[in-house]
Design an enzyme around this catalytic site. Structure first.
Site, short mmCIF file in Angstrom:
data_model
loop_
_atom_site.label_atom_id
_atom_site.label_comp_id
_atom_site.label_asym_id
_atom_site.label_seq_id
_atom_site.Cartn_x
_atom_site.Cartn_y
_atom_site.Cartn_z
N LYS A 276 0.73 -1.27 0.10
CA LYS A 276 0.11 -0.03 0.06
C LYS A 276 0.91 1.31 -0.04
O LYS A 276 1.88 1.30 0.64
CB LYS A 276 -1.04 0.12 1.21
CG LYS A 276 -2.02 0.82 1.47
CD LYS A 276 -2.97 0.51 2.35
CE LYS A 276 -4.31 1.37 2.33
NZ LYS A 276 -5.27 0.99 3.53
N GLU A 361 -19.27 -6.66 10.16
CA GLU A 361 -20.09 -5.85 10.94
C GLU A 361 -21.27 -6.69 11.72
O GLU A 361 -21.50 -6.76 12.94
CB GLU A 361 -20.93 -5.01 10.21
CG GLU A 361 -20.19 -3.88 9.89
CD GLU A 361 -19.08 -3.80 8.52
OE1 GLU A 361 -18.35 -3.06 8.21
OE2 GLU A 361 -19.45 -5.07 7.94
N ARG A 389 -25.36 -3.53 7.02
CA ARG A 389 -24.85 -4.85 6.72
C ARG A 389 -25.23 -5.81 7.84
O ARG A 389 -25.31 -7.00 7.69
CB ARG A 389 -23.44 -4.90 6.59
CG ARG A 389 -22.90 -4.14 5.00
CD ARG A 389 -21.55 -3.77 5.21
NE ARG A 389 -20.51 -4.78 5.42
CZ ARG A 389 -19.79 -5.10 4.46
NH1 ARG A 389 -20.06 -4.79 3.39
NH2 ARG A 389 -18.94 -6.29 4.60
#
Length: 623
Positions: A276, A361, A389
């Site tokens: 990243k 979640e 979600r």
């Protein structure tokens, strides 16, 4: 399918025990290709120059507009290789979450990312309205494998040739739907689905859990080919491959295609190792999130900056830490977003009491339910859009069992730049359907800091929601009634219009009431903050019933939120002899709202002060 039943695939170039080397900085730059056909025609020796051009332009563009810089710097070579091997859009490429799709956009005709993340400009996520190469606009994690597998099945039903590709990060692979899709794909012999696992060891933060440890063992060479979990499931596992080595990526993509075309195999998983922020030292050196997302920044050497204004998120973090210090039962949970939701201070001071469950979640809420049943006081901190979600877990695991779970919702209401999938406009409508749920929507930071301990002290599920950005000035109450705080108007006089403000739009409500009072001096517009918006108190209904008109204001769906509940409850009181007050609900239209600045979107929805004034004037005779 066991490994002995699989036909051999030509080996791919693997990385060793160390992370990939830095991208070359010596190649001459090459202009960005106008479309994938032009990219495929580019001589291989020019690709490193193209990668250099793409990185420079990414940094320059994001320095002006902000955006998801770190993830895109990490997939430059990977995206080049994908478009060289696979023929988008006939062979669709589905980017999980989509915030790493800037390079894809640049290689499919949008080289300058014009107006990135601004109203009318290029979206920060794939957008079907922009290009036939953009397929899945939803920027919530973990769904790409299921999408790609579904597309592959549809193509096979139609007799079409070619592969379908899912690009998913190791962080997103912690999500349940990603694992469910792998389970299904592993049993589908003849599938032409290629899963490209972009392993950069993190989402916002380092990836957690057993899968992360397994991937680390694969990266380090501690697990041999054929002994990995993916092969054990029945997938064809290829890699790991250096995601910044263009030659290795070309070999790996070709090997993935050959495996996908084998009718005796199930799906293919290509494990690619990336960094990243690769190629931009300031991003690579950022230990928090490698510049996962950034606002505009200077390309010059950074100068000392003034301290940033306190944000809703930072004040939430302080409130949760204070609650944890006061009560050893308080435990905080995050779905792979400890820092973005404000839990870093508590994690630094009490690491054993902050649990990151990964991008999951549903798991966060069920774990919290178990913690509550075991005597803890869990706080689950999410973005408001991601609560969608886990509605089933909120409703039937937390609320049905009356567990004492507090959920804090960052980025509630209109959020702006990230577009339709990140606006947190559904949570109020969802909350009104959950029996026994208490909800706070504080109007300012002082109210937020009071709401957290109040929610923790309340039996059953609680929500505390707040918007994105800097905290507004505090808005003190002029008077306090059993129904809530009076922010404008005369609480001792008959009420012409009762304006019930839910949350951070309160300052707009006060400004609107002041404007109307100045232009209609005999009109008493009372602005009320009920403080705790749910459950709806009888005191609020009594005050509303005594008013000539009731207007509710919220930055959630107008037709299904707090205002709708107030209207329903008042309607139950109405009779032919006493029909009750005139009712208006001001909120967000039930539509997917494009990207844009929060202030502009609120104005377009009639939720700024002038818009509220116009709605209130519409109630007056002769208007």
């Amino acid at each position: 399918m066991s490994t002995t039943e699989q036909r051999p695939v030509a080996p791919t170039r693997r990385v060793g025990a160390v992370m990939p080397s830095a991208p070359t900085a010596t190649a001459a730059e090459v202009p960005i290709s106008t479309d994938p056909d032009a990219l495929r025609a580019l001589p291989a020796e020019q690709l490193s120059g193209l990668a250099r051009t793409l990185r420079r332009r990414l940094v320059e563009i994001c320095s002006r507009s902000g955006g998801h810089l770190g993830p895109n710097l990490g997939v430059v070579e990977l995206t080049i290789a994908l478009h060289r091997e696979f023929r988008s859009p006939a062979e669709p490429i589905v980017f999980d979450t989509g915030h790493q799709a800037y390079v894809h956009k640049m290689l499919t005709g949008r080289a300058e990312l014009d107006g990135l993340r601004t109203a009318g400009g290029v979206s920060g996520y794939p957008d079907r309205g922009e290009s036939v190469h953009d397929l899945v606009e939803n920027s919530h994690a973990s769904g790409s494998i299921a999408w790609a597998h579904g597309l592959d099945r549809a193509h096979r039903f139609a007799g079409s040739e070619g592969a379908a590709i899912a690009v998913i990060g190791d962080g997103a692979l912690t999500g349940g739907v990603g694992l469910e899709a792998l389970n299904l794909l592993a049993a589908d012999r003849g599938s032409r689905t290629v899963v490209v696992l972009n392993d950069n060891t993190r989402s916002y933060a380092p990836t957690v859990g057993g899968i992360a440890e397994h991937l680390a063992a694969l990266r380090g060479g501690r697990i041999r080919a054929g002994q990995d979990m993916f092969t054990a499931l029945g997938l064809t596992y290829l890699g790991p491959v250096d995601g910044h080595d263009l030659d290795a990526l070309a070999e790996a993509m070709a090997a993935a295609r050959r495996a996908a075309e084998d009718p005796q195999r199930a799906g293919v998983l290509l494990h690619v190792i990336t960094r990243k922020g690769a190629g931009f030292a300031r991003a690579e050196a950022d230990a928090v999130d490698q510049w996962h997302a950034t606002g505009p920044f200077s390309l010059e050497v950074e100068q000392a900056s003034q301290p940033a204004a306190p944000t809703w998120t930072s004040r939430l973090g302080a409130a949760v830490l204070a609650a944890a210090r006061a009560d050893e039962r308080v435990v905080a949970l995050s779905a792979a977003m400890v820092d973005p939701v404000g839990l870093t201070p508590m994690q630094q001071e009490m690491p054993e009491r902050v649990l990151d469950v990964g991008i999951a979640e549903q798991l966060a809420l069920d774990t919290a339910a178990g913690l509550s049943a075991g005597g803890r006081r869990p706080v689950v901190s999410l973005y408001a859009t991601f609560l969608n979600r886990a509605l089933d877990q909120l409703l039937l695991d937390v609320a049905l069992h009356r567990e004492d779970v507090t959920i804090t919702l960052d980025r509630a209401g209109v959020t702006g730049d990230d577009g339709p999938s990140h606006h947190g406009i559904w949570d109020l409508a969802l909350a009104t359907t959950v029996p026994g749920l208490s909800l706070w929507a504080p109007r300012d930071a002082a109210q937020l800091e009071a709401a957290v301990p109040a929610a923790l002290a309340t039996s059953g599920p609680s929500l505390v929601r707040f918007p994105k950005g800097a905290c507004p000035p505090e808005l003190p109450a002029l008077a306090q009634l059993p129904a809530g705080d009076v922010l404008a108007g005369d609480a001792d006089a008959p009420i012409d219009i009762l304006l019930i403000s839910i949350g951070a739009l309160a300052a707009h409500a006060v400004d609107a009431a002041g404007e109307l009072s100045r232009s209609h001096g005999d009109l008493n517009v009372l602005v009320l903050d009920p403080v705790r918006a749910l459950p709806l108190g009888e005191d609020v209904l009594d005050l509303a019933a005594s008013s000539r008109a009731v207007v509710t204001l919220e930055d959630g769906l107008a037709e299904n939120g707090i205002g709708a509940v107030i209207g329903t409850r008042l309607a139950r009181r109405a009779t032919l002899a006493a029909p009750g007050p005139v009712l208006r609900t001001l909120g967000i239209e039930a539509e997917f709202i494009p990207q844009g600045k929060r202030a502009g979107i609120l104005a377009a929805q009639g939720l700024d002060a002038p818009g509220i004034v116009a709605s209130l004037r519409g109630l007056l005779p002769g208007s």
